[in-house]
Scaffold this motif. Structure first.
Motif, PDB file in Angstrom:
ATOM      1  N   PHE A   1       0.822  -1.202   0.000  1.00  0.00           N
ATOM      2  CA  PHE A   1       0.000   0.000   0.000  1.00  0.00           C
ATOM      3  C   PHE A   1       0.863   1.262   0.000  1.00  0.00           C
ATOM      4  CE2 PHE A   1      -3.374   2.802   2.007  1.00  0.00           C
ATOM      5  CZ  PHE A   1      -4.104   2.895   0.843  1.00  0.00           C
ATOM      6  N   ALA A   2       2.066   1.175   0.554  1.00  0.00           N
ATOM      7  CA  ALA A   2       2.989   2.308   0.475  1.00  0.00           C
ATOM      8  C   ALA A   2       3.316   2.610  -0.982  1.00  0.00           C
ATOM      9  CB  ALA A   2       4.261   2.004   1.261  1.00  0.00           C
ATOM     10  N   GLY A   3       3.621   1.567  -1.754  1.00  0.00           N
ATOM     11  CA  GLY A   3       3.894   1.773  -3.175  1.00  0.00           C
ATOM     12  C   GLY A   3       2.691   2.269  -3.935  1.00  0.00           C
TER      13      GLY A   3
ATOM     14  N   MET B   1      -5.203  -3.997   8.979  1.00  0.00           N
ATOM     15  CA  MET B   1      -5.531  -2.770   8.267  1.00  0.00           C
ATOM     16  C   MET B   1      -4.827  -1.548   8.852  1.00  0.00           C
ATOM     17  SD  MET B   1      -7.264  -3.360   5.595  1.00  0.00           S
ATOM     18  CE  MET B   1      -7.494  -1.611   5.252  1.00  0.00           C
ATOM     19  N   THR B   2      -4.552  -1.555  10.151  1.00  0.00           N
ATOM     20  CA  THR B   2      -3.786  -0.453  10.722  1.00  0.00           C
ATOM     21  C   THR B   2      -2.379  -0.431  10.133  1.00  0.00           C
ATOM     22  OG1 THR B   2      -5.060  -0.505  12.778  1.00  0.00           O
ATOM     23  CG2 THR B   2      -2.914   0.569  12.857  1.00  0.00           C
ATOM     24  N   SER B   3      -1.764  -1.603  10.030  1.00  0.00           N
ATOM     25  CA  SER B   3      -0.445  -1.685   9.392  1.00  0.00           C
ATOM     26  C   SER B   3      -0.518  -1.235   7.934  1.00  0.00           C
ATOM     27  CB  SER B   3       0.077  -3.127   9.463  1.00  0.00           C
ATOM     28  OG  SER B   3       0.155  -3.573  10.788  1.00  0.00           O
ATOM     29  N   TYR B   4      -1.549  -1.671   7.258  1.00  0.00           N
ATOM     30  CA  TYR B   4      -1.762  -1.316   5.859  1.00  0.00           C
ATOM     31  C   TYR B   4      -1.894   0.194   5.697  1.00  0.00           C
ATOM     32  CZ  TYR B   4      -3.955  -2.037   1.213  1.00  0.00           C
ATOM     33  OH  TYR B   4      -4.257  -2.056  -0.122  1.00  0.00           O
ATOM     34  N   PHE B   5      -2.691   0.784   6.563  1.00  0.00           N
ATOM     35  CA  PHE B   5      -2.926   2.223   6.511  1.00  0.00           C
ATOM     36  C   PHE B   5      -1.654   3.012   6.836  1.00  0.00           C
ATOM     37  CE2 PHE B   5      -4.049   6.170   8.674  1.00  0.00           C
ATOM     38  CZ  PHE B   5      -4.883   6.766   7.751  1.00  0.00           C
TER      39      PHE B   5
ATOM     40  N   GLY C   1       1.365   2.055   6.314  1.00  0.00           N
ATOM     41  CA  GLY C   1       2.209   1.966   5.127  1.00  0.00           C
ATOM     42  C   GLY C   1       1.821   2.985   4.074  1.00  0.00           C
ATOM     43  N   GLY C   2       0.515   3.149   3.838  1.00  0.00           N
ATOM     44  CA  GLY C   2       0.053   4.136   2.865  1.00  0.00           C
ATOM     45  C   GLY C   2       0.398   5.553   3.264  1.00  0.00           C
ATOM     46  N   ALA C   3       0.252   5.866   4.549  1.00  0.00           N
ATOM     47  CA  ALA C   3       0.570   7.213   5.020  1.00  0.00           C
ATOM     48  C   ALA C   3       2.057   7.512   4.860  1.00  0.00           C
ATOM     49  CB  ALA C   3       0.151   7.357   6.479  1.00  0.00           C
ATOM     50  N   VAL C   4       2.900   6.518   5.175  1.00  0.00           N
ATOM     51  CA  VAL C   4       4.349   6.701   5.007  1.00  0.00           C
ATOM     52  C   VAL C   4       4.684   6.887   3.534  1.00  0.00           C
ATOM     53  CG1 VAL C   4       6.594   5.555   5.228  1.00  0.00           C
ATOM     54  CG2 VAL C   4       4.955   5.476   7.111  1.00  0.00           C
ATOM     55  N   GLY C   5       4.040   6.104   2.673  1.00  0.00           N
ATOM     56  CA  GLY C   5       4.297   6.241   1.241  1.00  0.00           C
ATOM     57  C   GLY C   5       3.950   7.622   0.718  1.00  0.00           C
ATOM     58  N   SER C   6       2.804   8.156   1.147  1.00  0.00           N
ATOM     59  CA  SER C   6       2.393   9.501   0.717  1.00  0.00           C
ATOM     60  C   SER C   6       3.364  10.563   1.211  1.00  0.00           C
ATOM     61  CB  SER C   6       0.983   9.807   1.239  1.00  0.00           C
ATOM     62  OG  SER C   6       0.038   8.923   0.688  1.00  0.00           O
ATOM     63  N   ALA C   7       3.784  10.445   2.479  1.00  0.00           N
ATOM     64  CA  ALA C   7       4.694  11.439   3.042  1.00  0.00           C
ATOM     65  C   ALA C   7       6.038  11.413   2.330  1.00  0.00           C
ATOM     66  CB  ALA C   7       4.878  11.174   4.539  1.00  0.00           C
ATOM     67  N   LEU C   8       6.567  10.223   2.057  1.00  0.00           N
ATOM     68  CA  LEU C   8       7.850  10.117   1.365  1.00  0.00           C
ATOM     69  C   LEU C   8       7.761  10.660  -0.054  1.00  0.00           C
ATOM     70  CD1 LEU C   8       9.093   6.588   2.527  1.00  0.00           C
ATOM     71  CD2 LEU C   8       9.977   8.829   3.223  1.00  0.00           C
ATOM     72  N   THR C   9       6.617  10.448  -0.692  1.00  0.00           N
ATOM     73  CA  THR C   9       6.446  10.921  -2.064  1.00  0.00           C
ATOM     74  C   THR C   9       6.565  12.438  -2.150  1.00  0.00           C
ATOM     75  OG1 THR C   9       5.002   9.062  -2.542  1.00  0.00           O
ATOM     76  CG2 THR C   9       4.913  10.907  -4.071  1.00  0.00           C
TER      77      THR C   9
END
Length: 424
Positions: free
Chosen positions: A249-251, A371-375, A377-385
């Motif tokens: 989900f980060a990707g 889903m917390t782990s999944y979420f 990961g998505g938040a970290v991916g957005s911030a890094l982007t």
């Protein structure tokens, strides 16, 4: 061993709580999934999560209408994500404590109420309050998902999860498109009013169509939350699949965060309404959810994950070729979007199929943990982007996404080797 004893051994062996005492299991409802119930649950999940994504293509319009600064307007997305994350942690585990139909109905009804707060907001305070509360209760989708898995026969669980997940993903991907179209017809508030009415309808239909289902976890609420976190220590399958979900989900978030920058920039110069239509392309990838679920029913969840991990890696080659503009570049970009979405959704459905099978009586807590782990990961991916785009543009973003895909492949290989290594 008699039949009853054998059944008890089968149910309680791998699913027993620490100390050898099995946790109470969910009551088996008198009726399974009736005709039309599964599509209803799929639609309900999609509409529940959609409210968290309406604002993304409308931020400029909302800011002008309410006379907000750019920083304040950007907070709309942040508070939606924060509310959803808190809902995953604090509300989803309640499905293992409360009667599930009532919980799902109440959350849908509250989502409808909070959407009206956002729709009628005259200032930033009420806008952010309505958005945060909508995010909090929109986790109804994550209550309905394990509910559907519990109502389905074990041999059809993957197909069921895939069907409901398709609805959820379509809600996420098409929310931006719907927001743009309805905003042109009646202003930015229109999509919130429409979704509020639909969520109220979902609450009524779920109350009428779903069977009552209660899990007697035998825990008070604080202990329930602690037991959710303890599942990470107790269940290796959850740890592996949570890592795969977070990285995948980060990707996924890297791509969808950066696409707006790329398509609105000099390479393409698209308008916001056109960018919103790209959700229709991404929606094609959501069809993988149903296929992945059917393959999981045949015992192929691990293989699906492996193939999907390598597809994720390959998709970033196509996406990198799509950064220059022009017809061929656009074709490569669209192909990359479809492949990445297809692979990401297949990994997610395979993960959920395996996680839900760990402890049927703790399915909501497992879903909350995963889903917390999944979420996150998505938040970290957005911030890094956001950071990488400023430093390296689209090329840097593709390197970031490919790096996360390499990590997905690495985790899958490590899990595969662990499964093949004899124990003892």
């Amino acid at each position: 061993m008699n039949t009853a004893a054998h059944a008890a051994h089968h149910e309680n062996g791998p699913n027993a709580a620490p100390g050898g005492n099995p946790e109470p299991r969910a009551e088996v409802p008198a009726t399974r999934l009736g005709r039309g119930t599964l599509p209803l649950m799929s639609v309900a999940t999609g509409l529940s999560v959609a409210g968290n994504y309406f604002a993304q293509p409308l931020l400029d319009v909302i800011g002008r209408d309410l006379h907000l600064s750019t920083g304040t307007t950007a907070l709309v997305v942040t508070v939606a994500q924060t509310g959803y994350g808190l809902g995953l942690l604090l509300l989803v585990p309640l499905g293992d404590l409360l009667e599930r139909r009532r919980l799902a109905v109440v959350l849908c009804a509250l989502t409808a109420v909070f959407l009206t707060v956002t729709a009628s907001a005259p200032n930033a305070a009420l806008l952010l309050t309505g958005t945060a509360l909508t995010g909090l209760t929109s986790v109804a989708a994550q209550v309905v998902m394990p509910f559907a898995a519990t109502l389905s026969a074990p041999a059809e669980r993957g197909r069921t999860i895939g069907t409901v997940m398709t609805g959820l993903l379509l809600g996420i991907l098409l929310a931006r498109t719907a927001a743009g179209l309805l905003a042109e017809l009646g202003g930015w508030r229109t999509v919130y009013w429409v979704n509020a009415a639909l969520m109220l309808l979902m609450a009524v239909l779920l109350r009428l169509r779903l069977p009552a289902l209660r899990t007697t976890a035998g825990l008070r609420y604080p202990a329930l939350l602690r037991s959710t976190l303890a599942l990470f220590a107790q269940e290796p399958v959850l740890r592996w699949r949570a890592a795969l979900g977070a990285l995948t989900f980060a990707g996924f978030s890297v791509l969808w965060t950066a696409l707006v920058f790329l398509l609105s920039g000099p390479a393409y110069g698209w308008q916001e309404s056109t960018i919103g239509l790209l959700g229709l392309v991404g929606a094609a990838g959501s069809l993988a959810a149903s296929t992945a679920g059917r393959l999981a029913d045949r015992g192929l969840a691990h293989r699906v994950t492996g193939v999907s991990a390598f597809l994720l890696l390959g998709s970033w080659g196509l996406l990198a070729a799509g950064g220059t503009g022009g017809a061929w570049s656009l074709a490569a970009l669209l192909a990359g979007v479809i492949v990445l979405d297809l692979a990401a959704h297949a990994v997610h459905v395979s993960n959920q199929n395996l996680v839900y099978a760990i402890r049927p009586e703790a399915r909501n807590r497992l879903n909350s943990a995963y889903m917390t782990s999944y979420f996150v990961g998505g938040a970290v991916g957005s911030a890094l982007t956001s950071m990488v785009w400023g430093l390296g543009g689209w090329g840097g973003v593709c390197v970031l996404g490919a790096g996360m895909a390499v990590a997905v492949v690495g985790v899958w290989v490590a899990e595969w080797l662990r499964r093949r290594t004899p124990r003892g």
